[in-house]
Enzyme design. Structure first.
Site, PDB file in Angstrom:
ATOM      1  N   GLY A  61       0.870  -1.184   0.000  1.00 27.55           N
ATOM      2  CA  GLY A  61       0.000   0.000   0.000  1.00 27.55           C
ATOM      3  C   GLY A  61       0.898   1.223   0.000  1.00 27.55           C
ATOM      4  NE  ARG A  98       5.393  -3.442  -4.542  1.00 26.88           N
ATOM      5  CZ  ARG A  98       4.061  -3.486  -4.393  1.00 26.88           C
ATOM      6  NH1 ARG A  98       3.515  -3.306  -3.208  1.00 26.88           N
ATOM      7  NH2 ARG A  98       3.289  -3.714  -5.432  1.00 26.88           N
ATOM      8  CD  GLN A 203      -3.550  -6.345  -3.123  1.00 24.54           C
ATOM      9  OE1 GLN A 203      -4.313  -7.016  -3.809  1.00 24.54           O
ATOM     10  NE2 GLN A 203      -2.418  -5.857  -3.586  1.00 24.54           N
ATOM     11  CG  ASP A 244      -0.094   2.435  -5.621  1.00 23.74           C
ATOM     12  OD1 ASP A 244      -1.239   2.018  -5.820  1.00 23.74           O
ATOM     13  OD2 ASP A 244       0.634   2.001  -4.719  1.00 23.74           O
ATOM     14  CG  ASN A 254      -5.078   2.675  -7.130  1.00 26.86           C
ATOM     15  OD1 ASN A 254      -4.301   2.861  -6.184  1.00 26.86           O
ATOM     16  ND2 ASN A 254      -6.247   2.098  -6.968  1.00 26.86           N
TER      17      ASN A 254
HETATM   18  C1  RUB Z   1      -1.806  -1.185  -3.292  1.00 20.88           C
HETATM   19  C2  RUB Z   1      -2.695  -0.389  -4.105  1.00 20.88           C
HETATM   20  C3  RUB Z   1      -3.589   0.471  -3.372  1.00 20.88           C
HETATM   21  C4  RUB Z   1      -2.871   1.774  -3.346  1.00 20.88           C
HETATM   22  C5  RUB Z   1      -3.687   2.884  -2.909  1.00 20.88           C
HETATM   23  O1  RUB Z   1      -0.895  -1.843  -4.089  1.00 20.88           O
HETATM   24  O2  RUB Z   1      -2.677  -0.320  -5.296  1.00 20.88           O
HETATM   25  O3  RUB Z   1      -4.811   0.594  -4.032  1.00 20.88           O
HETATM   26  O4  RUB Z   1      -1.674   1.646  -2.628  1.00 20.88           O
HETATM   27  O5  RUB Z   1      -3.859   2.906  -1.575  1.00 20.88           O
HETATM   28  P1  RUB Z   1       0.011  -2.953  -3.438  1.00 20.88           P
HETATM   29  P2  RUB Z   1      -3.331   4.172  -0.768  1.00 20.88           P
HETATM   30  O6  RUB Z   1      -0.882  -3.817  -2.620  1.00 20.88           O
HETATM   31  O7  RUB Z   1       0.589  -3.634  -4.646  1.00 20.88           O
HETATM   32  O8  RUB Z   1       1.042  -2.246  -2.630  1.00 20.88           O
HETATM   33  O9  RUB Z   1      -3.552   5.373  -1.621  1.00 20.88           O
HETATM   34  O10 RUB Z   1      -4.177   4.190   0.447  1.00 20.88           O
HETATM   35  O11 RUB Z   1      -1.913   3.918  -0.477  1.00 20.88           O
END
Ligand code: RUB
Length: 360
Positions: A61, A98, A203, A244, A254
C-alpha cells in the site's frame, strides 16, 4: 527514542490500526500476507529484512510503504554507529524495493536530505525528529482528506472500492479511500461498500473486508469483473479508490483493475474519485502512461497461497498497477480539498498553496 515511542503509544491508545511501528530500536510489522486469517507481527532489526518485507508485500500500500521507508531510515541511523554511508546505502536499498508508489521514494529522499548536514553523532536523534514529523504529517493528511472526501458521499450511497486503500495501507485511521468512507460512516450516513477482491493478491477480499468489519461498516465482497454489471443494475453510486501515484495531469496510477472500474463508472454516469495526498502527486510525471509500471512474478497469478490454479507451465502476466486517464476521474480528494478538472491547472494550486476547489 523518547518522542517516537510516545507517539506510537499515543496512537495505539487511540486504536489506530498501525501497519508498522518501532519498539526497542527494532521495527515491528504486521504481516499482510496472512490477514485476515492470522494476525502476526514480525520483528526486524536490519534494513535488508525490511526491504525484503516490502518486496514480498508483507507490508504494502503506497502510504504504508512510505511509512516503512521512514522507519527503515530511522533503523539505519540507529544501526549506523555514526557512519552516514550506511544510511545512504540503506536509502538506496529501500528505494529499490518497489518502483511505482512514489511515497516511498519521496519519504526516503526527504530523510536523506535531512541527514546531509548532520554530524554522525547526531544522526539518530535528527532522524527520529524528522521521522516523527513525517508520521504526524501523514496521519493529519489522512484525517483531512477523509473529511473533504466524505462531503462527496451521500446518505444511502453504495460505494465501490478496489484493492486496499485503508488504515494498514496508510497511517492507521483509514488510509485514503477508507478514510473517506469511514468518515462518511462516522457522520451517520447510511452507506454500504462493495469491495472488489483484487486478483491476484486479494487485498480487497482480505484486507479491505477485514478493516470494514473492524470499523462496523456494512460491506459486500464482489469479484473484480462484476462491477460493470452491478453499476448497470443501479447498485453502485460512487467509486472511491486510493492512489499509488498521480501524474501532473491528474492521471491515476493505482492497483491493476482500477482502470476497468473507472471505464464502467464513466459509461454508467457514476462519479469515480481518487483519494490521495499532495505527497503522492508527481509533478515531474507529465502523464500517467509515461510511468514504468512494476510487473511482478507470474507465479503470483498462477498460484494461490502456494497452490497451482492453472495448467502446469502456463505463462501469466502481472502488471501490478494500471493507469486511469484523468477524463474518467470526477475528483481527486486531497488534504487540501477535492480537486476538480482541469487537473493540469487545478492540481498545481496545491503546489502554490492557493485555495483549491472543494466539492459540495
Ligand atoms: C496497493 C494499491 C492500493 C494503493 C492505494 O498496491 O494499489 O490501491 O496503494 O492505496 P500494493 P493508498 O498492494 O501492490 O502495494 O492510496 O491508500 O496507499
Amino acid at each position: 527514542m523518547k518522542r517516537i515511542y510516545s507517539l506510537i503509544q499515543e496512537w495505539k491508545e487511540k486504536n489506530l490500526l498501525l501497519p508498522i511501528w518501532m519498539e526497542d530500536r527494532k521495527i515491528r510489522l504486521v504481516d499482510q500476507h496472512l490477514l485476515p486469517l492470522e494476525y502476526e507481527v514480525y520483528t526486524l532489526s536490519e534494513v535488508s529484512a525490511l526491504a525484503q518485507a516490502i518486496r514480498s508485500m508483507a507490508i504494502r500500500g503506497s502510504g504504508a510503504i512510505g511509512t516503512a521507508g521512514a522507519y527503515g531510515m530511522l533503523l539505519a541511523a540507529s544501526n549506523a554507529n555514526g557512519d552516514k554511508n550506511k544510511v545512504i546505502a540503506a536509502a538506496k536499498e529501500l528505494k529499490g524495493t518497489r518502483p511505482t508508489a512514489i511515497n516511498l521514494m519521496k519519504t526516503v529522499d526527504e530523510l536523506l536530505k535531512a541527514t546531509e548536514q548532520v554530524s554522525g553523532n547526531d544522526l539518530e536523534a535528527v532522524m527520529e525528529e524528522k521521522v516523527c514529523d513525517i508520521l504526524e504529517r501523514q496521519l493529519s493528511y489522512e484525517m483531512r482528506l477523509g473529511e473533504f472526501g466524505a462531503e462527496c458521499i451521500e446518505d444511502g450511497d453504495t460505494i465501490l472500492t478496489h484493492c486496499h486503500s485503508g488504515a494498514l495501507a496508510g497511517s492507521g485511521y483509514g488510509g485514503r479511500a477508507l478514510s473517506v468512507i469511514r468518515k462518511a460512516f462516522e457522520q451517520g450516513k447510511k452507506i454500504h461498500v462493495y469491495t472488489s477482491e483484487t486478483r491476484p493478491y486479494l487485498q480487497g477480499a482480505r484486507i479491505t473486508a477485514y478493516e470494514l468489519e473492524k470499523f462496523g461498516i456494512p460491506h459486500t465482497l464482489i469479484t473484480d469483473g462484476m462491477s460493470g454489471y452491478l453499476m448497470r443494475l443501479g447498485k453502485i453510486q460512487k467509486v472511491v479508490v486510493g492512489s499509488d501515484r498521480v501524474a501532473g495531469n491528474g492521471d491515476l496510477i493505482n492497483k491493476v483493475g482500477t482502470y476497468m472500474h473507472a471505464l464502467a463508472a464513466k459509461e454508467n454516469g457514476i462519479p469515480f474519485y481518487a483519494a490521495t495526498s499532495s505527497h503522492t502527486i508527481d509533478f515531474e510525471l507529465e502523464q500517467g502512461m509515461d510511468i514504468k509500471v512494476e510487473f511482478r512474478p507470474e507465479r503470483e497469478v498462477t498460484h494461490l497461497r502456494g497452490h497451482l490454479i492453472t495448467v502446469p507451465g502456463t505463462h501469466a502476466l502481472y502488471p501490478s498497477f494500471d493507469v486511469t486517464p484523468n477524463e474518467l476521474i470526477a475528483g481527486i480528494i486531497t488534504e487540501y480539498g477535492v480537486i476538480r478538472p482541469e487537473y493540469k491547472i487545478n492540481l498545481h494550486h496545491i503546489n502554490s498553496e492557493e485555495e483549491v476547489m472543494i466539492c459540495h
